[in-house]
Design a protein around this motif. Structure first.
Motif, mmCIF file in Angstrom:
data_model
loop_
_atom_site.group_PDB
_atom_site.id
_atom_site.type_symbol
_atom_site.label_atom_id
_atom_site.label_comp_id
_atom_site.label_asym_id
_atom_site.label_seq_id
_atom_site.Cartn_x
_atom_site.Cartn_y
_atom_site.Cartn_z
ATOM 1 N N GLN A 13 0.823 -1.205 0.000
ATOM 2 C CA GLN A 13 0.000 0.000 0.000
ATOM 3 C C GLN A 13 0.860 1.259 0.000
ATOM 4 O OE1 GLN A 13 -3.061 0.048 2.998
ATOM 5 N NE2 GLN A 13 -3.554 -2.103 2.698
ATOM 6 N N PRO A 14 0.333 2.369 -0.503
ATOM 7 C CA PRO A 14 1.078 3.631 -0.423
ATOM 8 C C PRO A 14 1.515 3.927 1.007
ATOM 9 C CG PRO A 14 -0.818 3.891 -1.842
ATOM 10 C CD PRO A 14 -0.952 2.532 -1.206
ATOM 11 N N PRO A 88 2.335 5.244 -5.502
ATOM 12 C CA PRO A 88 1.888 4.498 -6.677
ATOM 13 C C PRO A 88 2.806 4.659 -7.880
ATOM 14 C CG PRO A 88 0.012 5.490 -5.601
ATOM 15 C CD PRO A 88 1.234 6.020 -4.897
ATOM 16 N N GLU A 89 3.414 5.821 -8.043
ATOM 17 C CA GLU A 89 4.303 6.035 -9.173
ATOM 18 C C GLU A 89 5.614 5.264 -9.068
ATOM 19 O OE1 GLU A 89 4.109 10.133 -7.004
ATOM 20 O OE2 GLU A 89 2.817 8.388 -7.278
ATOM 21 N N SER A 128 -0.189 0.179 -4.475
ATOM 22 C CA SER A 128 -1.586 0.480 -4.778
ATOM 23 C C SER A 128 -2.433 0.332 -3.526
ATOM 24 C CB SER A 128 -2.109 -0.461 -5.865
ATOM 25 O OG SER A 128 -3.478 -0.226 -6.130
ATOM 26 N N SER A 129 -3.472 1.155 -3.437
ATOM 27 C CA SER A 129 -4.434 1.051 -2.355
ATOM 28 C C SER A 129 -5.624 0.185 -2.739
ATOM 29 C CB SER A 129 -4.918 2.438 -1.936
ATOM 30 O OG SER A 129 -5.537 3.103 -3.025
#
Length: 129
Positions: A13-14, A88-89, A128-129
């Protein structure tokens, strides 16, 4: 003969953290600068970080400064990439590559057209969430 194997990629997760490893076999890693690249789907390959043969000099892409830390343990023939505060990037396949000639500053400055001695096959990092 001269192989690099990356590991440690995962789904996170972020804001999370991962530590990637790059393990060399068939050669002694302390003769080589090591550079981490990443490539996101549909984008060009990007240099992430580089470390000198003894670990005293490091370089980072602006996009990861303050969040990623490269290190090495030559006794274990391993280079690490500690990745914190993941975004995410940061999602990409992460590759390590070895360079015997030149110093790490030269390798970093010429990273996009340097002919590396060995490449790993990559490890997937997904944020990613």
């Amino acid at each position: 003969q001269l192989q690099l194997v990356e590991s440690g990629g995962d789904y996170v997760q972020p804001g999370g953290s991962l530590r990637l490893s790059c393990v060399a076999s068939g050669f002694t890693l302390d003769y080589y600068s090591i550079i981490w690249f990443r490539q996101a789907r549909g984008k060009e390959r990007e240099g992430v970080s580089c470390i000198s043969k003894l670990g005293g000099v490091t370089n980072y892409a602006d996009s990861v400064k303050g969040r990623f830390t490269i290190s090495r343990d030559n006794a274990k023939n391993t280079v690490y990439l500690q990745m914190n505060s993941l975004k995410p990037e940061d999602t990409a396949i992460y590759y390590c590559a070895a360079a015997r000639r030149g110093d790490s500053s030269y390798v970093w400055s010429n990273r996009d057209h340097f002919e590396y001695d060995s490449w790993g096959r990559g490890t997937q990092v997904t944020v990613s969430s």
